[in-house]
Design a protein around this motif. Structure first.
Motif, PDB file in Angstrom:
ATOM      1  N   PRO A  94       0.797  -1.228   0.000  1.00  0.00           N
ATOM      2  CA  PRO A  94       0.000   0.000   0.000  1.00  0.00           C
ATOM      3  C   PRO A  94       0.831   1.280   0.000  1.00  0.00           C
ATOM      4  N   PHE A 154      -2.435   6.132   2.722  1.00  0.00           N
ATOM      5  CA  PHE A 154      -1.473   5.350   3.501  1.00  0.00           C
ATOM      6  C   PHE A 154      -0.132   6.084   3.553  1.00  0.00           C
ATOM      7  N   ASP A 186       0.176   0.953   9.140  1.00  0.00           N
ATOM      8  CA  ASP A 186      -1.116   0.322   9.415  1.00  0.00           C
ATOM      9  C   ASP A 186      -1.105  -1.129   8.931  1.00  0.00           C
ATOM     10  N   ALA A 193      -3.939  -2.454   6.707  1.00  0.00           N
ATOM     11  CA  ALA A 193      -3.898  -2.172   5.274  1.00  0.00           C
ATOM     12  C   ALA A 193      -3.119  -3.229   4.510  1.00  0.00           C
TER      13      ALA A 193
END
Length: 364
Positions: A46, A53, A190, A193
Motif C-alpha cells: 500500500p 497510507f 497500518d 492495510a
C-alpha cells in the motif's frame, strides 16, 4: 556518413577509465507509469498504491516503487553502456537515496571505474557507477554494475590497444549504519492495510520464506515492461536477430525478474516498507517466455537504524527459481560441483541481496 558510438552503442574499445557519460533522455514519471508497473507485476504494497497510507506516514505524496525508479535509471544507461553487452554480470553498492514522486523528472550519468579485457580478445568487462538524479539535481539512486561488452574488432591489433586492467572490488555488503535513513514516520504504519501482523520484531536471522504465487513469463509482458523503462537492448526485442544468437530466441531483461521477486515477496513480507539498498545481485541463468517463476527469501541480518525506534532494516536474500516449486525446508540455492567449488542449482535464475525497511512494534 560514419556512425558514432552515441548512435550505435559503445563497444569495449570505446570505454575509457574515468569517463563520465551523461545519458539521454530525461524522463518525467507520472501516475500512469506507476499504474502500468503495478499491472505488470501485481505488487500490493500500500505504500506505493494508496495515497492516504503514504500521507499518514508523513510523505509528500505516494512514492513510486523503488524498482520502477531503478529500472528507469538503468534503462537510460543501456544505449551507452550495455547496447553491445554479452551479459549483465552483477550489481553492488546500490542505495535508494530519496523517494521519487509522480511529476519528478529523472536523469542519469555513469562513471567508468573498471576495465578488463578478456583473454579471448573478443570482449571485455566494464564496471560503472550509475547515479540517477531528479529535476533539482538531487541524487535519488546510485549503484555499481559490471557488464561484459563485445569488442568491435575481435582481436587487439597490438598490445597497445589493450587497456590496463583496473578492477575495483566493491564491498559485498553496505554496512547497516551507512544505510540512507527513510523519510517516512513508520510509527503510523497500518498493518490492517497490508493484511499481515508480522513486523520487524517477528523475523529472525536464518528464516526462509516461500512466497508461492508462481508467475509464467509472457513475451508481450516482458517487452512492454522493458519498453516502459526505455531499455532498447536488441536482445529483448529483435526475434529475427536473436534467432541467430546462442539462445535462438529473445532474452528477458534481468530487471523484469527483480520486479517479480519483489512483488512475490509480499506473501510473507507484507509489511516491507520499501528498499534501502542493493548489496549485490546475480542473474544466475537466463529466462525466456514460457518459464514459470517462483520466489523465496531468507533473512540474512537484522539491524536497528540510528535514532529510529519506528523502523528497522532487514537484510534479505531474494531468490527466484524457474519451472520448479521451492518446497518448505528444501530451498535449493547452490549445489556441490566438486570438493573445491560450489555452483548454483540448475533452476536458480536470480540471487539478490538487499536491505529493506520494516516497521517496528511501537512497544519494542
Amino acid at each position: 556518413m560514419s556512425e558514432t558510438p552515441h548512435q550505435t552503442g559503445r563497444y569495449f574499445e570505446h570505454f575509457a577509465l574515468g569517463d563520465v557519460i551523461e545519458h539521454a533522455v530525461p524522463r518525467t514519471l507520472g501516475q500512469g507509469d506507476a499504474s502500468l508497473y503495478q499491472a505488470l507485476y501485481g505488487a500490493r504494497n500500500p505504500l506505493f498504491c494508496a495515497q492516504p497510507f503514504a500521507a499518514a506516514l508523513g510523505l509528500a505524496d505516494m512514492p513510486l516503487d523503488n524498482w520502477l525508479v531503478f529500472h528507469i535509471v538503468f534503462g537510460k544507461s543501456v544505449p551507452d553502456i550495455s547496447r553491445h553487452a554479452v551479459a549483465n554480470l552483477g550489481y553492488a553498492q546500490g542505495r535508494f537515496l530519496a523517494p521519487v514522486y509522480a511529476g519528478d523528472t529523472l536523469s542519469a550519468a555513469s562513471h567508468i571505474i573498471g576495465l578488463r579485457q578478456n583473454k579471448s580478445g573478443e570482449s571485455g568487462l566494464v564496471m560503472v557507477e550509475t547515479t540517477g538524479t531528479n529535476q533539482r539535481g538531487e541524487a535519488v539512486l546510485s549503484y555499481t554494475r559490471w557488464v561484459m561488452v563485445k569488442k568491435q574488432h575481435r582481436q587487439a591489433a597490438s598490445s597497445d590497444a589493450v587497456p590496463d586492467t583496473v578492477w575495483p572490488q566493491p564491498a559485498p555488503v553496505i554496512a547497516a549504519d551507512a544505510l540512507p535513513l527513510p523519510q517516512a514516520d513508520f510509527s503510523a504504519w497500518d498493518i490492517k492495510a497490508t493484511g499481515s501482523p508480522l513486523l520487524f520484531d517477528d523475523y529472525e536471522t536464518g528464516m526462509k520464506i516461500a512466497h508461492g504465487d508462481g508467475t509464467t513469463l509472457e513475451e508481450s509482458e516482458h517487452m512492454l515492461a522493458t519498453r516502459l523503462y526505455q531499455n532498447n537492448a536488441a536482445v529483448h526485442f529483435d526475434a529475427h536477430l536473436q534467432s541467430q544468437s546462442r539462445f535462438g530466441k529473445r532474452l528477458i531483461y534481468g530487471g523484469h525478474m527483480i520486479s517479480h521477486a519483489a512483488a512475490m515477496a509480499f506473501n510473507g513480507l507484507a509489511n516491507l516498507a520499501g528498499y534501502a539498498a542493493l548489496n549485490g545481485g546475480t542473474h544466475v541463468a537466463p529466462c525466456f517466455a514460457g518459464d514459470t517463476l517462483y520466489g523465496w527469501s531468507e533473512v540474512l541480518e537484522k539491524a536497528a537504524l540510528p535514532g529510529r525506534d519506528d523502523v528497522g532494516a532487514l537484510r534479505l536474500r531474494h531468490v527466484l527459481v524457474k519451472n520448479q516449486t521451492p518446497q518448505e525446508g528444501q530451498f535449493a540455492l547452490k549445489k556441490d560441483v566438486d570438493a573445491a567449488k560450489q555452483d548454483y542449482a540448475d533452476n536458480v535464475v536470480l540471487d539478490l541481496d538487499v536491505w529493506a525497511y520494516m516497521a517496528r512494534r511501537r512497544n519494542a
